[in-house]
Design a protein around this motif. Sequence first.
Motif, PDB file in Angstrom:
ATOM      1  N   VAL A  19       0.844  -1.201   0.000  1.00 46.46           N
ATOM      2  CA  VAL A  19       0.000   0.000   0.000  1.00 46.46           C
ATOM      3  C   VAL A  19       0.876   1.246   0.000  1.00 46.46           C
ATOM      4  O   VAL A  19       0.692   2.172  -0.791  1.00 46.46           O
ATOM      5  N   LEU A  23       1.178   4.127  -3.074  1.00 47.61           N
ATOM      6  CA  LEU A  23       0.900   5.553  -2.898  1.00 47.61           C
ATOM      7  C   LEU A  23       2.128   6.395  -3.221  1.00 47.61           C
ATOM      8  O   LEU A  23       2.021   7.461  -3.837  1.00 47.61           O
ATOM      9  N   ILE A  75       0.002   4.768   5.492  1.00 48.97           N
ATOM     10  CA  ILE A  75      -0.491   5.932   4.754  1.00 48.97           C
ATOM     11  C   ILE A  75       0.283   7.203   5.097  1.00 48.97           C
ATOM     12  O   ILE A  75       0.466   8.071   4.256  1.00 48.97           O
ATOM     13  N   PRO A  78       3.605   8.166   2.795  1.00 47.38           N
ATOM     14  CA  PRO A  78       3.294   8.682   1.457  1.00 47.38           C
ATOM     15  C   PRO A  78       2.647  10.070   1.491  1.00 47.38           C
ATOM     16  O   PRO A  78       2.973  10.913   0.656  1.00 47.38           O
ATOM     17  N   LEU A  79       1.751  10.306   2.468  1.00 50.16           N
ATOM     18  CA  LEU A  79       1.108  11.620   2.541  1.00 50.16           C
ATOM     19  C   LEU A  79       2.140  12.706   2.796  1.00 50.16           C
ATOM     20  O   LEU A  79       2.156  13.741   2.126  1.00 50.16           O
ATOM     21  N   VAL A 357      -6.967  13.360   5.843  1.00 50.45           N
ATOM     22  CA  VAL A 357      -6.667  11.942   6.064  1.00 50.45           C
ATOM     23  C   VAL A 357      -5.504  11.797   7.038  1.00 50.45           C
ATOM     24  O   VAL A 357      -5.507  10.926   7.909  1.00 50.45           O
ATOM     25  N   ARG A 361      -5.810   9.617  10.372  1.00 46.50           N
ATOM     26  CA  ARG A 361      -4.925   8.485  10.670  1.00 46.50           C
ATOM     27  C   ARG A 361      -4.272   8.658  12.034  1.00 46.50           C
ATOM     28  O   ARG A 361      -4.111   7.699  12.785  1.00 46.50           O
TER      29      ARG A 361
END
Lengths: 437, 147
Positions: A19, A23, A75, A78-79, A357, A361
């Motif tokens: 994942v 991303l 996540i 990558p963000l 997001v 998270r």
Amino acid sequence: MPARAISTRLPFEQQTHAVERRLLILAGLFLTINTISLSVLRGSLSDWIHLLVWIGCAVTAHVLLNWRLPGRDPILLPLAMFVAGWGLLVISRLFPAFADRQTVWLIVATLILLIVGWLRDLLRVMRAFRYTLLFGGLAVLVMTILLGVNPGDPTGVLGAPTLWIDLGSFYVQPSEALKIILVVFLASYLAEQYPALRAEELDAPRRRFSLSPRIFGPILLMWTISVVILVWQRDLGTAILFFLVFLTLLYVASGYTPLLLSGALLVIGAGLLAYQLFDVVRLRIDIWWNPWLDADGRAYQIVQSLMAFAAGGVLGQGIGQGAPLSIPVAHSDFAFAALAEEWGLIGVIVIVGVQAVFAVRGLRIAISQRSKPFQTLLAVGLSSMIAVQTLLIMGGVLKLIPLTGVTLPFLSYGGSSLVVSFAITGLLLRLSHGESS
Amino acid sequence: MTNETALFLLRLAGSAALLLFLGTLFYTLLQDVRGATAQIEAARRSYGRLVLLEEIDAVPGSSGKFYPLMPLTSIGRSPTNSIRIEDTFASAEHALIALRSGTWWLEDRQSRNGTSLNDMPVTEPLIITDGDVVGIGSHKFRIELEP
């Protein structure tokens, strides 16, 4: 033997890493397309070095974290990398001269993230030495008040806020580091008080919250720090940021709703008082209420920002094809407006979604750690720090709330801001991994 | 192809990449929520229940009181049990119903007055099935397993 290490990994960990990789690749795709545009437009390849450095940072962080924190949240990294890379694009589009420096800061920030993720005992040590940290942070704050400078105004003729300390070849902004220090201090203090806070909750009819020194102490501390920052540094954004994050933490620790209401009243009351007392606050509120009276003067920046949003349309003008340079200091506080002009509504939706997001998270990590008060409160504090800061500057740039000069986390130009945002990401990754006290 | 066309196409591609990133992000979140929901559902899964029986004219019937059956259900007078019963004939920690590798077992925890299964005393752990009646003190429970 790396092949062996992969084969011994748990299946859900492999899935997590896939994942994160997916991303990161998509983020890289977006950055590559825009770098191509930029080199077509400028007819030079000088911007590719930033992209290459970004790819290097992303790959290094991904590979090393896979090894060190295999069970982390997939996540957050990558963000952070996506917005930081986008920030590099915005800066190299606006002021190519600043982009090299920001690229170096990206390397430093990635290193900090990895170091924070690397040290197993970091949380325990931070918790044990919280008073040392707090007084160190406050000492640096006092030092900034006494010795601070503004890089754009080294001699102090213009009277610009002096939030930076000159370290020879570069400037640092200590209030950025104070963000993490305060959250760590408050989280560990409130975690220590947690049983008492929750016991008072059971005793609801007879609770005397506001008078209890265990609540009143930290309120007074935070209030004093905020006021000191506001009065001596005229840094409205940081003052309100600290207070709001502290309020969130206190609310999460105690579960006592009237705290939020009274805190909101306190902020509004302080705002009204500050309107009477401080010119900088009055100016900000006046131009928020009606910028068009003085659109060419004091409200020039906010009016240009609104025009940038209008000029962006749905698809945006395209990188390097708009005129975001007409906004004064577009690279730092108004990076969001520059982004809106060149990437349009789609860009704005994506950046708002990504920051939201990120906060969600962070709160999810807090929920997953809810048996450990310190970890929970730390995750809540760190993610709400990012979220509140994002809301303050996005709302300010869009003229939804009075403008408070804070940076947009990850995106704006500024080394201290980027490093601190990445350190927060590193801490959240470490918390999401689970182990460690 | 002129520069303008190329830049316009790149702009479209850039927007598409942005939306792709956001879409993938939201898809990942959706998967995550689904996983979490499935986990909670699994934890909340009901295994069956214990029906407290009442004797009316010496014929046992349901009293209308139910207790959830859990993979480890302890029964006794002490408040630490999963099912606490007020019964002077029951011991503090009287009996245990446990799910072990797909089978339900009933065991007596050295209670003073003993445990019964279908009116037979329980001296060693016994396998129980749907419809069995467990006797503890003066209480009787019927096991209702969910398939």
